[in-house]
Design a protein around this motif. Sequence first.
Motif, PDB file in Angstrom:
ATOM      1  N   UNK A   1      30.856  37.509  34.149  1.00  0.00           N
ATOM      2  CA  UNK A   1      29.701  37.653  35.033  1.00  0.00           C
ATOM      3  C   UNK A   1      29.874  36.837  36.308  1.00  0.00           C
ATOM      4  N   UNK A   2      30.460  35.638  36.193  1.00  0.00           N
ATOM      5  CA  UNK A   2      30.690  34.780  37.358  1.00  0.00           C
ATOM      6  C   UNK A   2      32.038  35.140  37.976  1.00  0.00           C
ATOM      7  N   UNK A   3      32.023  36.161  38.821  1.00  0.00           N
ATOM      8  CA  UNK A   3      33.274  36.638  39.418  1.00  0.00           C
ATOM      9  C   UNK A   3      33.869  35.648  40.403  1.00  0.00           C
ATOM     10  N   UNK A   4      33.078  34.665  40.823  1.00  0.00           N
ATOM     11  CA  UNK A   4      33.613  33.650  41.724  1.00  0.00           C
ATOM     12  C   UNK A   4      34.759  32.872  41.128  1.00  0.00           C
ATOM     13  N   UNK A   5      34.939  32.951  39.808  1.00  0.00           N
ATOM     14  CA  UNK A   5      36.001  32.209  39.130  1.00  0.00           C
ATOM     15  C   UNK A   5      37.306  32.984  39.038  1.00  0.00           C
ATOM     16  N   UNK A   6      37.337  34.228  39.507  1.00  0.00           N
ATOM     17  CA  UNK A   6      38.549  35.023  39.295  1.00  0.00           C
ATOM     18  C   UNK A   6      39.724  34.463  40.089  1.00  0.00           C
TER      19      UNK A   6
ATOM     20  N   UNK B   1      40.210  50.235  41.109  1.00  0.00           N
ATOM     21  CA  UNK B   1      39.631  49.378  42.140  1.00  0.00           C
ATOM     22  C   UNK B   1      39.646  47.956  41.598  1.00  0.00           C
ATOM     23  N   UNK B   2      40.415  47.098  42.252  1.00  0.00           N
ATOM     24  CA  UNK B   2      40.730  45.772  41.723  1.00  0.00           C
ATOM     25  C   UNK B   2      40.181  44.688  42.655  1.00  0.00           C
ATOM     26  N   UNK B   3      39.484  43.722  42.068  1.00  0.00           N
ATOM     27  CA  UNK B   3      39.031  42.559  42.830  1.00  0.00           C
ATOM     28  C   UNK B   3      40.110  41.492  42.811  1.00  0.00           C
ATOM     29  N   UNK B   4      40.410  40.941  43.992  1.00  0.00           N
ATOM     30  CA  UNK B   4      41.435  39.897  44.105  1.00  0.00           C
ATOM     31  C   UNK B   4      41.169  39.074  45.367  1.00  0.00           C
ATOM     32  N   UNK B   5      41.905  37.963  45.494  1.00  0.00           N
ATOM     33  CA  UNK B   5      41.747  37.063  46.645  1.00  0.00           C
ATOM     34  C   UNK B   5      42.964  37.140  47.565  1.00  0.00           C
TER      35      UNK B   5
ATOM     36  N   UNK C   1      41.760  33.030  51.345  1.00  0.00           N
ATOM     37  CA  UNK C   1      40.363  33.256  50.956  1.00  0.00           C
ATOM     38  C   UNK C   1      39.730  31.965  50.441  1.00  0.00           C
ATOM     39  N   UNK C   2      38.469  31.721  50.794  1.00  0.00           N
ATOM     40  CA  UNK C   2      37.764  30.553  50.264  1.00  0.00           C
ATOM     41  C   UNK C   2      37.429  30.749  48.787  1.00  0.00           C
ATOM     42  N   UNK C   3      37.058  29.678  48.133  1.00  0.00           N
ATOM     43  CA  UNK C   3      36.640  29.773  46.746  1.00  0.00           C
ATOM     44  C   UNK C   3      35.280  30.465  46.659  1.00  0.00           C
TER      45      UNK C   3
END
Length: 586
Positions: free
Chosen positions: A172-177, A212-216, A220-222
């Motif tokens: 749920x917390x995608x900010x950690x990916x 469709x892939x989420x990545x940094x 990119x900032x945290x």
Amino acid sequence: MTRYNPPVDDMRFLLSDVFDFDAQMAALPGYEEVNAELAVSILEEGGKFCADILEPLNRTGDEEGCKLEHGLVATPRGFPEAYKAFVEAGWGGLSGDPQFGGQGLPRVLQVLFDEMLSSANMSFGLFPGLTRGAVEAIAHYATDELKAKYLPKMISGEWTGAMALTEASAGTDLGLLSSRAEPAGDGSYRIKSTKIFISSGDHDFGGNIIHLVLARLPDAPKGVKGISLFLVPKFLVKDDGSLGNRNSLSVGSLEHKMGIHAQPTCVMNYDDATGWLVGEPGRGLNAMFTMMNAERLFVGIQGLGISEAANQKAVAYARERLQGRSLDGARAPVPIIEHPDVRKMLLSGRAFADAARALATWTAIQMDIASRHPEETARRDANGLVALLTPVVKAAFTDFGFETAVLSQQVFGGHGYIREWGMEQYVRDARITQIYEGTNGVQAMDLAGRKLPIEGGKLATRFFASMKVDLETAVPGANSIAEPTAEALGRLERATEYLLSHADNSAEIGAAATDYLRLFVLVSFGWMWTRMAAKSLTAEEFTPFHRRKIAVAQFFAERMLPQTIGLEASITNKARALMELEAEFF
């Protein structure tokens, strides 16, 4: 075992009588020639496909499951052939953009077809459902070049879609990916990632699979503001549109799951896989949420579909199963449908399914208005209502859908626990709908913490005002449903005021959220039942169909709507009882 019977008559009733579908569509440019008669004819054919082709594969697909052999996913026997037939019949492009080969039909038809798809074979329905969500994200945010290359074959269904968000340490917390995307110097990117829980990540249907892939990006900032979205195909696509070399992505394993065994849920490895940016750098969640919101509505419809199928089979069993004495003691054995508790279980499922289908239809009409109405104000208002109802449809429909599956299983007694009757599969399959695409607790927090405060609460107020108009003008015979619904609406309004007054208190919002969402949907269902009862009472020809609607509406008003009394009390009893116990004492 009784076959699934597509509820096209109920759909016809909603379109023709309850919502005045013809007039609604006539006001939307491009839909002037779409009417209830056309819609019903399409849904009848869709129902036949679901009942004749897909439902026979439901149990066998569950028993056989998907297999991973030498890095290749094999779906259960019959699935590739059924998917080919699905595409050839044009069901993949039902509501797709005509610019890219879709049929361009209203979202209402898509929602009602998706219900039947989910009733017949939920695992199968995920393939086109996820593809459609991916199409929406690409259509809204990708470059014209990417749209032209990928959308025609995705909308036709020749190519399928998947979304890759979750990692072992980032749910749920995608900010950690931690997934990375490195520029390749030619406009593409190299994606390095391992994702889990990827539905439709791979299969043996042929064609391409568009991830469709989420990545940094490297700089990119945290946090969530540093996340970008990338289109990563299983096969690279040549300039002429044909498939080229396989991309460097692979299936690490298949998840071993409680249900939806015929749906390949994959661990996906992206080893310097080639991808292309969708949308702006660092704004991947904006694009992904376009897909996720579409999927959340779709998952809610899955809950409805499962409940309809399970309830149908429970009713058929209850009519045939002989056990016990009649209420007057004069006959034995009698069909168990004569026993009050069995009737309560069956009516609870029917009261949910019919009201949910009505609310889903109303919501889908708002989606069509939001996308096509010539007046900006109408589009904006409709879009706001869809945003408000998205977490409600997702969470409430799947909660009630699971509850209906369990009640339907209970009607079967011990037979409900045995595989051959099929009821335990409904329970297992329905359970995931409460979890994926954002758990139902997250949906409740979205409603109570994010959607209610919009415009200082005016969005919810407008929705409540729509209810009041129908409740206050209901035909006299429907007052026995309208009046208790109006009282329940008063409870909902008071609970809403309470939450808005505590909008800055996360403990109070969190403690009340799930109860509030259930209160919200019960009142919404009362509104729908008031409308259906009123139309049934004033029908030109009063039939057994209308008699059933009125009886189920009365059951809902008397036996389910009173839950709102306890829910209001729970919401306003504050968070102290939840928060005062220290974690170590649990």
